[in-house]
Design an enzyme around this catalytic site. Sequence first.
Site, short mmCIF file in Angstrom:
data_model
loop_
_atom_site.label_atom_id
_atom_site.label_comp_id
_atom_site.label_asym_id
_atom_site.label_seq_id
_atom_site.Cartn_x
_atom_site.Cartn_y
_atom_site.Cartn_z
N GLU A 190 0.82 -1.21 0.00
CA GLU A 190 0.00 0.00 0.00
C GLU A 190 0.86 1.28 0.00
O GLU A 190 0.68 2.17 0.83
CB GLU A 190 -0.98 -0.02 1.18
CG GLU A 190 -1.94 -1.20 1.11
CD GLU A 190 -3.07 -1.16 2.13
OE1 GLU A 190 -2.99 -0.37 3.08
OE2 GLU A 190 -4.06 -1.91 1.94
N GLU A 315 -5.20 -8.63 -1.04
CA GLU A 315 -6.14 -8.42 0.07
C GLU A 315 -7.51 -8.16 -0.53
O GLU A 315 -7.67 -7.22 -1.31
CB GLU A 315 -5.71 -7.26 0.97
CG GLU A 315 -4.36 -7.45 1.65
CD GLU A 315 -3.99 -6.31 2.58
OE1 GLU A 315 -4.91 -5.70 3.17
OE2 GLU A 315 -2.79 -6.02 2.72
#
Length: 976
Positions: A190, A315
């Site tokens: 991220e 994810e």
Amino acid sequence: MSHRNKALVAIVAGTALLISSGAAIGQAAIADERSGKAMQTLNVDFATETGNFRGGASGTLYGLGDDGSPADAILDGAQVENSSQKPPSGTQHPSGDALALENQFFSNGGNELAVYMQDYYPDWSYNSGNRPSDSRTYVLDVPVDDPSYGTYTNGGDGVWDYEQVTEIVINKVLANTEHPDQYTFIPFNEPDGGNWYASGDNASAKIFRTFLSDWDSEYKLIQKIWQQYKNGEKPSKVKPTADHARVAGPGDCVYRQNRSSAFLSHAKSQNTLPDVFVWHELGKESLSSFRSHYESYRKLEKKYGINPIDVNITEYGELRDMSVPGQLIQWQSMFEDEKVQAETAYWNYAGNLSDNMARANSANAGWWQFKWYGDLRGAQTVKVSSDYMNKADSLQGIAAIDRTNKKATVLYGGANDANADQVKNDGSNIPVTVHLTGLDQNLFGSTVDVEVRENAFTGPDGVAATPRVVNALSDVDISSGTLDVTTTSVDRYASYQLIVTPHQDRVLSIDNAAAGRALLVEEVENTVLSGGAQTYIKTPWGDGWNYFMTSGNGDVGSFKTGSIASWTVDVPADGIYRFQVISGNTGFPGDNDVSVDGQSAGTIHFGAELAMKPAAKWLYRGSGEVLLRLKQGQHQIQLHGSSMDNTLDKFLLYQVSASDNSLDRIEYPADQFRLESGALLTYDQDGARGFASLNGGEAKLFAHAWESGYHSVKVVYTASRGDSMVLSVNGTSVTTITAESDGLQSSMVNVALSEGINKLELSGDAVSIRDITTCRDAADDSNAITLEAESLQLAGGAQTRENSASNASGYSYVTGLGKQFVTEESGAFGMGDQTRVVTLDTNNTPKIADAVRGTVTIPAGTIPAGKFNMVVRFSNDAFIGKHDYNPQIVDLGLQVRDGTANGEEVARGAFRYTYSDSNFLERAMTVETSGSALVLGNWDEPGVGAGAVSWGVGPNLDYVQFYPVMVGDVYHQSLA
């Protein structure tokens, strides 16, 4: 024992109220017209194949906690294809070390293990969200296995800190792994969000340019180290053989069109393209938008002349999706359509497949969905279309055809009232028609058999039994190549498995009262409430990622002392029933009394549930069960509130006894086996059509047991006299079954099964199996030896603790096995509410108390020589560090040594977190004994091994039970 109420109370029948549960068997299934719900259709075209089954959507992030957590049967059954875990010495989380669990992962269906390299850092966001500078000096000039390797002192040394972290991570993995070619390295997680390079989708931002530069240097450093190991410049257990290391990126928290475009263009020009392109799809909106994101990404590859790169959505999903099969099927179908890998997000704790298993070794409904998905390996997927494509919370499915075994499968779920998401109870009793076309008579013949199984939602920690057959069609004509199968869905959160085979030589039936498998279900909010209990309406959309799904979109709270929930139910037959309640609490075990028609009928003992963060209290639901003896007809079952102050979601009443007095009988036909190494379904032998021919291979079955103890395992098969097969249970060979006659026959043996999921394997040559049936046989439990831990010989730091609030038998248990962590009290801020958090030193290493190792010794002669299923009832509240949203739990280790504390190790296991030191669960290990003393403890040297279990700390012990793996002889019967 006081923790387990097995009393049966006879109840006389009253008036009737029918609660429907399933569809009728016949030549055509009929929808429940009383539901008043519009039929929904899923179209499956078996004539249009879409490619090899990918199986990549069964991935997890931190789904594994340690070696043995979860147990092999759970992991193998779920067929987790890929998983991302922390690096060795990583401190973001205390468990989930890739090296610690790699062998178990790869030996139980795993293909690819990824390392979240930034999880080396302890804080979230990493390094407080700031790109590191040169502020540390790491020790890199000693061997990788030196305890000082990778430690640091403050103060720079002229090298970027993260470059040195990367060197530490890659060296530790490649020096020690036995599977280097199956690793993928993810250097950034991220980066577009709060981790070092935040710029949203602004590809012109200066910080994004820094990211591109750092990506290049990281990629090249990883490849440089890889080549050093491949060429033998650095020592390793196993040399890599692949041309280069697999590297994945960029790892954005959402799909970023501009950043992805700039990243691909740059990486191609610098020869640093990733092997796997990674981003996250976490929100419910992704069920609508993923396909468009994927299409946009593939267009970028074409734009820049890049050959297609593997994609992994590392994810996906929210808490509302985990453990909910009707939600999981929507994600899995979407990812399987595009042939990508995907990993369930890590919202709670490591080691429970992202909330897709229950207790220490049991299935929840999410696990069964993973298992069904994994069963499709080796098949070809076919075209599936829904009227609600790219619509969140809607009917979706996966279909595949296994030509070797002549078996077609459809997995589906998510049907929802006109997709009106705010409607109470939307999705219940919706008739779904699976419209099958392209059924090839050359493959299936002119008639087929169809079975539909239902997998109903039971909460994250609620036990889900073997899915029941709710619809069956036998010998149905498919001369047109078309077939409609309509089944009424009991719940929008359930999933369904539909299997089509050529007509078989067995009798199909639904799991109803006649089969001893009836199930009655009611939402607790629909029962009669009194004494202050209240209904709380929930929306399936929730209030963000931390919302737990509720069955029926409602539950009952304020259920305290004096409260009652009354369920009027029509029991279909005389016999024994299991009353199961799906319930949440505040993190402690507790009890609810049960009465039937005004008479006391027993007590349900609930274990503690996850409650360390506000979002989980009362909402992270498990289950409790009690057995009732009921007469046919109407009864009022009442659950009575207590000081536990638990919430109630769903009541289930399972039929336990059949008309032949068998208990918990479950029949597994051959098309439910996982066939390997040459075993296959055959249809060319008269009288044995649809049987599993072993052919030198094996038939694998994942069987559910409500409790540990003896179960009869009956195998129906065809063979010639003298043909044999070997039965193994949970990896241990139990017996050889030798046919005593020619033709159709059965052989039955009583074996010890563990509570939860058990792996049964049959291997042989000239044997063809029709089915395997398991039944509970509690009478043989007298062969088990049960030892209360506090009654044994305690040494070192081991001591007895009394706790009347625990669910330990006799309210006492033993603590202090192995070494012990130094701990401190922690409150809700650290997600250590009502628990003790392990103290860390400046290098984020747990502190171990300077004390003598605790052991428990079973005297010589207590356990005779033999092979045993050793059931350990344990608790573990170890909690290391703090995190913004992940409870930082660890597994604890327990070993068994023969003779003395210095003797040979004969068993080893990892024991999961149990929410409270007063909450005990069961976990089993196989042990082969010599008749000598057995010593239980944890002798691992703190911090030397790879995983958390190696800290040398053991769990608390309530009791241990030793079940001989088999009792009695094999019983044979000719059925010819």
